[in-house]
Structure formats: C-alpha cells, structure tokens
Write a protein that holds these residues in place. Structure first.
Motif, PDB file in Angstrom:
ATOM      1  N   TYR A 193      22.596 -66.899 166.533  1.00 15.97           N
ATOM      2  CA  TYR A 193      22.319 -66.150 165.471  1.00 15.97           C
ATOM      3  C   TYR A 193      22.749 -66.828 164.076  1.00 15.97           C
ATOM      4  O   TYR A 193      22.608 -66.230 162.922  1.00 15.97           O
ATOM      5  CB  TYR A 193      23.320 -64.917 165.558  1.00 15.97           C
ATOM      6  CG  TYR A 193      24.789 -65.135 165.467  1.00 15.97           C
ATOM      7  CD1 TYR A 193      25.399 -65.132 164.166  1.00 15.97           C
ATOM      8  CD2 TYR A 193      25.656 -65.659 166.632  1.00 15.97           C
ATOM      9  CE1 TYR A 193      26.805 -65.493 164.008  1.00 15.97           C
ATOM     10  CE2 TYR A 193      27.045 -65.845 166.520  1.00 15.97           C
ATOM     11  CZ  TYR A 193      27.331 -65.681 165.247  1.00 15.97           C
ATOM     12  OH  TYR A 193      28.851 -66.245 165.236  1.00 15.97           O
ATOM     13  N   PHE A 194      23.310 -67.962 164.263  1.00 18.25           N
ATOM     14  CA  PHE A 194      23.364 -68.767 163.067  1.00 18.25           C
ATOM     15  C   PHE A 194      22.300 -69.109 162.136  1.00 18.25           C
ATOM     16  O   PHE A 194      22.407 -69.470 161.273  1.00 18.25           O
ATOM     17  CB  PHE A 194      24.161 -70.046 163.549  1.00 18.25           C
ATOM     18  CG  PHE A 194      25.715 -69.808 163.625  1.00 18.25           C
ATOM     19  CD1 PHE A 194      26.477 -69.369 162.700  1.00 18.25           C
ATOM     20  CD2 PHE A 194      26.042 -70.029 164.850  1.00 18.25           C
ATOM     21  CE1 PHE A 194      27.890 -69.200 163.112  1.00 18.25           C
ATOM     22  CE2 PHE A 194      27.744 -70.022 165.218  1.00 18.25           C
ATOM     23  CZ  PHE A 194      28.525 -69.409 164.406  1.00 18.25           C
ATOM     24  N   TRP A 195      21.197 -69.032 162.720  1.00 15.63           N
ATOM     25  CA  TRP A 195      19.756 -69.297 161.969  1.00 15.63           C
ATOM     26  C   TRP A 195      19.735 -68.337 160.905  1.00 15.63           C
ATOM     27  O   TRP A 195      19.022 -68.558 159.684  1.00 15.63           O
ATOM     28  CB  TRP A 195      18.762 -69.167 162.706  1.00 15.63           C
ATOM     29  CG  TRP A 195      18.125 -67.696 162.970  1.00 15.63           C
ATOM     30  CD1 TRP A 195      18.369 -66.847 164.152  1.00 15.63           C
ATOM     31  CD2 TRP A 195      17.358 -66.900 161.994  1.00 15.63           C
ATOM     32  NE1 TRP A 195      17.900 -65.767 163.859  1.00 15.63           N
ATOM     33  CE2 TRP A 195      17.287 -65.493 162.706  1.00 15.63           C
ATOM     34  CE3 TRP A 195      16.823 -67.169 160.820  1.00 15.63           C
ATOM     35  CZ2 TRP A 195      16.546 -64.594 162.185  1.00 15.63           C
ATOM     36  CZ3 TRP A 195      16.082 -65.905 160.255  1.00 15.63           C
ATOM     37  CH2 TRP A 195      16.035 -64.788 161.058  1.00 15.63           C
ATOM     38  N   LEU A 196      20.414 -67.122 160.846  1.00 12.23           N
ATOM     39  CA  LEU A 196      20.559 -66.067 159.642  1.00 12.23           C
ATOM     40  C   LEU A 196      21.272 -66.672 158.609  1.00 12.23           C
ATOM     41  O   LEU A 196      20.665 -66.491 157.525  1.00 12.23           O
ATOM     42  CB  LEU A 196      21.298 -65.000 160.354  1.00 12.23           C
ATOM     43  CG  LEU A 196      20.519 -64.112 161.272  1.00 12.23           C
ATOM     44  CD1 LEU A 196      21.376 -62.846 161.739  1.00 12.23           C
ATOM     45  CD2 LEU A 196      19.037 -63.437 160.753  1.00 12.23           C
ATOM     46  N   TYR A 197      22.348 -67.531 158.831  1.00 12.10           N
ATOM     47  CA  TYR A 197      23.066 -68.099 157.699  1.00 12.10           C
ATOM     48  C   TYR A 197      22.351 -69.186 157.270  1.00 12.10           C
ATOM     49  O   TYR A 197      22.225 -69.341 155.985  1.00 12.10           O
ATOM     50  CB  TYR A 197      24.421 -68.518 158.420  1.00 12.10           C
ATOM     51  CG  TYR A 197      25.238 -67.761 158.871  1.00 12.10           C
ATOM     52  CD1 TYR A 197      25.071 -66.206 158.810  1.00 12.10           C
ATOM     53  CD2 TYR A 197      26.448 -68.015 159.625  1.00 12.10           C
ATOM     54  CE1 TYR A 197      25.872 -65.503 159.484  1.00 12.10           C
ATOM     55  CE2 TYR A 197      27.301 -67.071 160.107  1.00 12.10           C
ATOM     56  CZ  TYR A 197      27.054 -65.572 160.009  1.00 12.10           C
ATOM     57  OH  TYR A 197      27.872 -64.639 160.613  1.00 12.10           O
ATOM     58  N   ALA A 198      21.791 -69.935 157.911  1.00 11.38           N
ATOM     59  CA  ALA A 198      20.961 -71.126 157.629  1.00 11.38           C
ATOM     60  C   ALA A 198      19.589 -70.543 156.668  1.00 11.38           C
ATOM     61  O   ALA A 198      19.224 -70.908 155.354  1.00 11.38           O
ATOM     62  CB  ALA A 198      20.231 -72.025 158.709  1.00 11.38           C
ATOM     63  N   GLY A 199      19.133 -69.368 157.172  1.00 10.04           N
ATOM     64  CA  GLY A 199      18.040 -68.639 156.341  1.00 10.04           C
ATOM     65  C   GLY A 199      18.559 -67.992 154.924  1.00 10.04           C
ATOM     66  O   GLY A 199      17.517 -68.234 153.903  1.00 10.04           O
ATOM     67  N   GLU A 200      19.903 -67.639 155.182  1.00  5.24           N
ATOM     68  CA  GLU A 200      20.240 -67.057 153.745  1.00  5.24           C
ATOM     69  C   GLU A 200      20.345 -68.222 152.550  1.00  5.24           C
ATOM     70  O   GLU A 200      20.216 -67.820 151.412  1.00  5.24           O
ATOM     71  CB  GLU A 200      21.737 -66.501 153.972  1.00  5.24           C
ATOM     72  CG  GLU A 200      21.625 -65.133 154.619  1.00  5.24           C
ATOM     73  CD  GLU A 200      23.062 -64.860 155.043  1.00  5.24           C
ATOM     74  OE1 GLU A 200      23.216 -63.702 155.475  1.00  5.24           O
ATOM     75  OE2 GLU A 200      24.214 -65.594 154.902  1.00  5.24           O
ATOM     76  N   ALA A 201      20.358 -69.313 152.822  1.00  7.06           N
ATOM     77  CA  ALA A 201      20.618 -70.475 152.013  1.00  7.06           C
ATOM     78  C   ALA A 201      19.132 -70.645 151.410  1.00  7.06           C
ATOM     79  O   ALA A 201      18.738 -70.498 150.144  1.00  7.06           O
ATOM     80  CB  ALA A 201      21.032 -71.703 152.612  1.00  7.06           C
ATOM     81  N   VAL A 202      18.109 -70.607 152.159  1.00  4.98           N
ATOM     82  CA  VAL A 202      16.594 -70.668 151.996  1.00  4.98           C
ATOM     83  C   VAL A 202      16.336 -69.431 150.985  1.00  4.98           C
ATOM     84  O   VAL A 202      15.884 -69.502 149.798  1.00  4.98           O
ATOM     85  CB  VAL A 202      15.908 -70.662 152.806  1.00  4.98           C
ATOM     86  CG1 VAL A 202      14.185 -70.689 152.340  1.00  4.98           C
ATOM     87  CG2 VAL A 202      16.088 -71.715 153.733  1.00  4.98           C
TER      88      VAL A 202
END
Length: 237
Positions: A193-202
């Motif tokens: 689920y950490f991809w969500l945090y990475a995606g938020e940066a984009v």
C-alpha cells in the motif's frame, strides 16, 4: 442566554454514549481518533469544552476549558463540535441560543509502553533527479520524455513509527497527462500500500512538460520511479 451543563461520555470500545441533558446531539460530535492523533502515552483523555449554539442548533463558538493533555486531541474535539449540530433548544416555545459545557472521557485504545518516533515520508523521483542534471527543461527534454514543473514531494502529515529510519522501497508509478495536467496516478505491479504514498508525491507535482507537443494535446501515459523512505526524529516521543 440559557446555561446548560451536561455530560457526554464516550468510550472507544463501540462508541457507547451516556447522556444526561435537556438537549441532544443529532450525531456524535467526536471524530474517530487515529493513532497519530491519540498517541500512546495517555490511557484516558478527559476533556471539557465550552460552546455556544445558535437558535438553529449550530455551534458558533467553542473552546477547550480543560485540556486532554494532548494538543492534537483537543484540536479534533473542537473540529468535531463545529462539524455537528444539536437538536434545537426551545425556551417558552421559541428556538433559543444557549451556552453549554461538554465533558468527554475517551479511552485511548492505542495506549501502551512501547517507544515511538515522530516521522515523515521522504520521496525521490528518478525522473526529477535526472532532469536536475540539465541546465534547463529544453536540454532535459532532448533525453527525457517529460519534465516536472514542480518537484514531486510527499506532503503527508507526520506519523508515529516504531522505527527510527526505514527505506520503504522503490515504486513504479504510472500516470496520464493532457495539457500538462497529471491525472490517474497508480502503482504498477505493486502489492504494497505504500505505493499510494509514492503516488501522492507525483500528484502533488500537478503538471509536467512532455517532450512532444502532441503528447500535451492528447492524453498520454508516462511513468516514474519513486523511492520512498521514512525519516524520524532522533528522540522518541
């Protein structure tokens, strides 16, 4: 203006309410407390808030008169009061504004004796770091498919962690852009689920400049690799 003092007892376990009052809330004025808001040191929060309600049952002024001992909890209590309404109070058959004192007791289900650190997320974008190697975007676009017009960084609020620092990994992020606006951000083949945090940066970057003009006019797909890490204060809270 009528003064009404009453008790509103709230338990985390099942949100049980005990009310002794001539007035009632239409809904509970307490927001669900997250772990980062509640913390771990205080087992029970005891708070008192004073507020004024108008003739429509709306909270128009509120303040904490007895603190929970944790600023974040006090803030959530006030936010909850302003979000909700009371049943209208009638005096001699007429809707009447009133002043009230509200007492809260909240069991903290997160309380324990473990050590926690206050942390934030940090992100590194492969594409953004590459474009930084060039003197300007024109030079960068000779080699790259696009350049960010704003740095892709995490704006997620602080959270509590049992770890001092932690590398959470690299995440392949896919997104679309039309007229330079970033949309439809998602992780590629990511089970964490950490991809969500990475995606938020984009998503925070908001806009890009693509290499080709027709990529800007038409909806086009792009990718980036985001490295996500958790950086924490050196002293536990």
């Amino acid at each position: 203006m009528k003064l009404i003092v009453y008790l509103f007892l709230i338990l985390f376990s099942g949100f049980t309410f005990a009310i002794e009052a001539p007035i009632k809330w239409i809904r509970s004025p307490v927001l669900s407390l997250s772990e980062s808001v509640a913390g771990h040191k205080i087992k029970k929060f005891e708070v008192q808030a004073a507020f004024t309600a108008n003739e429509k049952g709306e909270i128009v002024n509120a303040k904490i008169i007895k603190s929970s001992g944790r600023r974040q909890v006090d803030t959530y209590i006030l936010a909850g009061l302003y979000l909700e309404k009371l049943q209208i109070y009638y005096e001699n058959g007429k809707p009447t504004p009133f002043y009230a004192i509200q007492a809260f007791e909240i069991n903290n289900k997160y309380a324990n004796d473990k050590t926690y650190y206050l942390c934030r997320f940090e992100t590194k974008s492969k594409n953004y770091e590459s474009q930084q190697q060039y003197t300007d975007s024109t030079e960068a676009l000779k080699e790259l498919d696009y350049v960010y017009l704003n740095a892709p960084v995490s704006k997620r609020e602080f959270e509590l962690s049992k770890y001092v620092d932690e590398n959470l990994g690299e995440f392949e992020i896919e997104f679309y852009s039309q007229d330079g606006k970033i949309s439809n951000v998602r992780g590629i083949n990511s089970k964490d689920y950490f991809w969500l945090y990475a995606g938020e940066a984009v998503e925070y970057a908001k806009t890009i400049q693509p290499k080709k003009a027709n990529w800007s006019k038409n909806r086009h797909k792009f990718t980036d690799t985001i490295t996500l890490s958790r950086k924490c204060n050196s002293k536990p809270i």
